[in-house]
Design a protein around this motif. Structure first.
Motif, PDB file in Angstrom:
ATOM      1  N   VAL A  97      11.791  -2.715  -1.917  1.00  0.00           N
ATOM      2  CA  VAL A  97      11.912  -3.908  -1.079  1.00  0.00           C
ATOM      3  C   VAL A  97      10.873  -4.953  -1.435  1.00  0.00           C
ATOM      4  N   LEU A  98       9.624  -4.521  -1.624  1.00  0.00           N
ATOM      5  CA  LEU A  98       8.553  -5.479  -1.902  1.00  0.00           C
ATOM      6  C   LEU A  98       8.790  -6.208  -3.216  1.00  0.00           C
ATOM      7  N   THR A 108      10.416 -13.947  -7.818  1.00  0.00           N
ATOM      8  CA  THR A 108      10.840 -15.352  -7.683  1.00  0.00           C
ATOM      9  C   THR A 108      12.054 -15.679  -8.534  1.00  0.00           C
ATOM     10  N   HIS A 134      14.301 -22.390  -1.950  1.00  0.00           N
ATOM     11  CA  HIS A 134      13.227 -21.434  -2.214  1.00  0.00           C
ATOM     12  C   HIS A 134      12.897 -21.388  -3.705  1.00  0.00           C
ATOM     13  N   ARG A 187      11.657  -6.819  -4.616  1.00  0.00           N
ATOM     14  CA  ARG A 187      12.751  -7.782  -4.466  1.00  0.00           C
ATOM     15  C   ARG A 187      12.322  -9.020  -3.690  1.00  0.00           C
ATOM     16  N   LEU A 188      11.438  -8.812  -2.702  1.00  0.00           N
ATOM     17  CA  LEU A 188      10.980  -9.954  -1.914  1.00  0.00           C
ATOM     18  C   LEU A 188      10.054 -10.876  -2.696  1.00  0.00           C
ATOM     19  N   THR A 189       9.338 -10.323  -3.677  1.00  0.00           N
ATOM     20  CA  THR A 189       8.352 -11.128  -4.430  1.00  0.00           C
ATOM     21  C   THR A 189       8.834 -11.518  -5.818  1.00  0.00           C
ATOM     22  N   TYR A 246      15.131 -15.842  -6.453  1.00  0.00           N
ATOM     23  CA  TYR A 246      15.221 -16.841  -5.380  1.00  0.00           C
ATOM     24  C   TYR A 246      16.303 -17.850  -5.705  1.00  0.00           C
TER      25      TYR A 246
END
Length: 257
Positions: free
Chosen positions: A194-195, A201, A208, A197-199, A204
């Motif tokens: 998860v981390l 860029t 975003h 995928r969230l970071t 995005y």
């Protein structure tokens, strides 16, 4: 030798109060007297005792005198022996018996021990697996008594837990020592955890994505000011993104009445 009714009354009044006890009886001790003297039955219940106590005491008082107690005994006789002409004499005899008196905790324990405990410890009445744990004399057989049932191949020999009766007909008996197959692991996501995928860029989109350059470094206010500005917005400000008001009919009329 039977005690007098007043003597029994004073005994229960003084129970638990020591020398400071007075010749007044509250509802709890009145109920204890009825229980200890074996007055309660199907006709005279503990609820009836509470009602009778409330009838004889004064409304503002919590205790009764001996005179009120005598009145309560008469009501107890009417409830326990309805219509009997000698009901008062019978209930008085029960209360004043020489064997009566406030029962202590040790006496109550002896009563339980001689009845309930005797039944619970009578091994001759045990059945099933409980019976197998004792010999004919009632002596416990220890682990031998717990290990008398035939063992299954999948159980540990000689242990207390080697009783296989509860798994009778178990299809995989004998496979205890074989190592279980490891369950397949779920396929790993191409985006990582998860981390990640969230970071990431590069994943995005939209506004975003415009806030980061090709290397993934943030562009600061420049990245927040990329969309074309509208006349109604303040140039160079963070709020100058006009994308969300595309097609706004009253653009440019902010300062007009």
């Amino acid at each position: 030798m039977a005690l007098s009714l007043e003597t029994v009354f004073k005994q229960f009044c003084a129970f638990g109060a020591g020398k400071a006890g007075t010749a007044m009886m509250d509802g709890a001790k009145f109920g204890k007297l009825c229980r200890d003297t074996k007055l309660l039955d199907k006709k005279l219940t503990s609820t009836d005792v509470d009602i009778i106590f409330s009838r004889v005491k004064a409304k503002t008082d919590r205790k009764i005198t001996f005179k009120q107690f005598e009145e309560a005994v008469g009501l107890l006789a009417e409830k326990k022996y309805p219509g009997a002409p000698n009901g008062l004499a019978k209930i008085t005899a029960l209360i004043t018996s020489s064997k009566t008196g406030p029962a202590t905790h040790s006496e109550a324990a002896k009563t339980v021990s001689s009845d309930v405990v005797d039944r619970m410890t009578d091994t001759s009445k045990y059945t099933g697996s409980h019976k197998q744990r004792f010999d004919e004399s009632g002596k416990g057989k220890g682990l031998e008594g717990r290990d008398s049932i035939a063992k299954g191949k999948g159980m540990i020999p000689g242990s207390v837990s080697s009783q296989a009766a509860y798994v009778a007909g178990y299809k995989h008996e004998g496979s205890y020592s074989s190592s279980p197959k490891s369950s397949p692991k779920p396929p790993k996501s191409k985006h990582g955890d998860v981390l990640d995928r969230l970071t990431d860029t590069s994943q995005y989109t939209g506004s975003h994505k415009q806030r980061f350059d090709g290397s993934g470094r943030g562009r600061g206010l420049e990245g927040r000011d990329a969309p074309a500005k509208g006349p109604a917005m303040s140039p160079g400000s963070v709020e100058s993104h006009a994308a969300y008001v595309t097609g706004y009919k009253h653009e440019g009329t902010y300062g007009k009445k």
